[in-house]
Design a protein around this motif. Structure first.
Motif, PDB file in Angstrom:
ATOM      1  N   THR A  84      38.068  44.974  42.317  1.00  0.00           N
ATOM      2  CA  THR A  84      36.602  45.264  42.868  1.00  0.00           C
ATOM      3  C   THR A  84      36.037  46.389  42.605  1.00  0.00           C
ATOM      4  N   TRP A 134      41.247  44.408  45.662  1.00  0.00           N
ATOM      5  CA  TRP A 134      40.383  45.672  46.127  1.00  0.00           C
ATOM      6  C   TRP A 134      40.125  46.473  44.962  1.00  0.00           C
ATOM      7  N   GLU A 189      35.507  37.630  45.129  1.00  0.00           N
ATOM      8  CA  GLU A 189      35.851  38.695  46.036  1.00  0.00           C
ATOM      9  C   GLU A 189      35.541  39.941  45.128  1.00  0.00           C
ATOM     10  N   VAL A 190      36.203  39.864  43.945  1.00  0.00           N
ATOM     11  CA  VAL A 190      36.237  40.966  43.034  1.00  0.00           C
ATOM     12  C   VAL A 190      34.764  41.235  42.393  1.00  0.00           C
ATOM     13  N   ASP A 208      32.079  40.291  43.816  1.00  0.00           N
ATOM     14  CA  ASP A 208      31.253  40.396  44.816  1.00  0.00           C
ATOM     15  C   ASP A 208      29.935  39.280  44.834  1.00  0.00           C
TER      16      ASP A 208
END
Lengths: 190, 222
Positions: free
Chosen positions: A68, A65, A147-148, A150
């Motif tokens: 990100t 998170w 995920e990081v 996106d």
């Protein structure tokens, strides 16, 4: 610890910062090449993370998170800034552990190789550079990187593939001109 | 395995995802083909260099404190405002000390002897109060109450009042103006009252060296 930090427990917040700050800073610094800017982005990253900590889903990794948030802030920052400077000083190297990394760090020719490699990394696009840094430096898999950044996992693989092709395209002619570096490559290839 | 097939597997291999018979076949090709071996070695070396990087600078130790202070909404730690205190707190402190020293100095125009004790108390209190503009002005008012006809004291008070207004925004430039002006005022006053053992100018204008937190408030509070 996350739950304690969500209750604004200073000790837990301090622990979270200390756990992640250096890795995060190294990533952002490699993206931006400016100590001051990288520190600013890191600070903003933590502040935003703490501000939104109530919404954080503890099933996910806090570090992912954070990266990100940092990546998005870095991109915003880079868009506002001039092109990156390439005048990087690789004055000192400290080898980490044994094996290939150590062999890459200790000799004069390895120093030259390092300079060439990082100059090549700096010429990658920001998403390619981020993918490479997260893959090699942070040991993240493609799913975490996706995920990081996106983006879909397939796009991460594409970024890594293109980044490697570009690194090869930049490095190969330079390394072929240098006997010593070629010797290193033959050492690895052997 | 052909070179083209092998090259298509480079990413999978470098990602550590190649396994089984494909890995064996790839390994065999790598042994046989010097070109693929060298190209792969180049990518591996680049990966090792990136992974082994230890050149990235480290964050300062104060980063965590500063960040926590921001996140928790507490005042910034003292290091970040010390420089501004030197600019603003120093001259104000010097002015306060001077004003109170003048008020206690025996002179022809001083107040009756009955007020000596009060003035002595004021001097002793000054060191504790110099970090606050409000306290500073309060002390000046008290000193003027004790010795309303002391011309030097009035001059100092006027200069102080003007300069405090000049730095109403707490700017660095304003602080420099304040410092320079107070230097002149202090020297004028010292000359007028002919103090032989006057403290050095640098000492007067130095930042207060207090171990307490009285001087540690944000500049905005001054």
């Amino acid at each position: 610890m996350i739950q304690r930090a969500q209750r604004r427990d200073p000790a837990a917040m301090r622990r979270l910062i200390d756990l992640h700050k250096e890795r995060l800073f190294a990533f952002v610094w490699r993206m931006m090449r400016s100590h001051h800017d990288a520190e600013e982005v890191c600070q903003e990253t933590f502040l935003r993370a703490f501000a939104a900590l109530d919404t954080f889903d503890t099933r996910y990794r806090f570090s992912t998170w954070l990266f990100t948030i940092a990546y998005r802030l870095t991109l915003n920052f880079l868009r506002r800034k001039k092109p990156l400077l390439a005048d990087i000083d690789f004055a000192t190297v400290a080898a980490e552990g044994q094996g290939a990394e150590e062999r890459c760090a200790n000799t004069e020719e390895a120093q030259r190789l390092k300079t060439l490699v990082w100059q090549a990394v700096d010429r990658l696009t920001p998403p390619q550079r981020a993918a490479v840094l997260l893959f090699y430096r942070q040991q993240m898999g493609c799913i975490d990187i996706a995920e990081v950044l996106d983006i879909p996992v397939a796009t991460v693989k594409s970024h890594l593939h293109r980044a490697r092709a570009r690194l090869k395209g930049i490095l190969e002619p330079q390394l072929l001109r240098e006997y010593s570096a070629d010797r290193i490559l033959r050492g690895f290839a052997g | 395995m052909e070179c083209e097939q092998a090259r298509n597997l480079f990413d999978t291999y470098l990602g550590g995802e190649l396994s089984g018979s494909l890995a064996a076949e790839f390994g065999a090709h790598k042994l046989d083909c010097p070109t693929c071996r060298r190209d792969l070695a180049l990518l591996e070396v680049a990966g090792h260099v990136i992974a082994a990087d230890s050149d990235a600078p480290l964050l300062g130790e104060e980063f965590t404190d500063r960040l926590l202070a921001c996140a928790l909404g507490t005042p910034r730690p003292r290091h970040s405002r010390r420089r501004r205190l030197v600019y603003i707190g120093g001259p104000l402190a010097a002015a306060a000390c001077l004003v109170l020293m003048v008020s206690a100095w025996p002179s022809a125009s001083s107040a009756p002897a009955s007020n000596d004790r009060s003035r002595e108390t004021l001097v002793l209190d000054a060191g504790d109060e110099v970090g606050s503009e409000e306290q500073l002005l309060q002390n000046v008012k008290i000193a003027l109450t004790h010795d309303p006809y002391n011309v030097e004291l009035q001059k100092a008070a006027d200069a102080l009042r003007l300069r405090v207004e000049a730095i109403a925004n707490g700017t660095k430039d304003g602080a420099f103006v304040l410092e320079n002006s107070l230097k002149e005022t202090i020297m004028e006053i010292l000359e007028s009252i002919q103090i032989d053992s006057a403290p050095a100018e640098d000492d007067l204008l130095a930042a207060p060296e207090s171990s307490g937190d009285d001087h540690d408030q944000p500049v905005e509070d001054l």
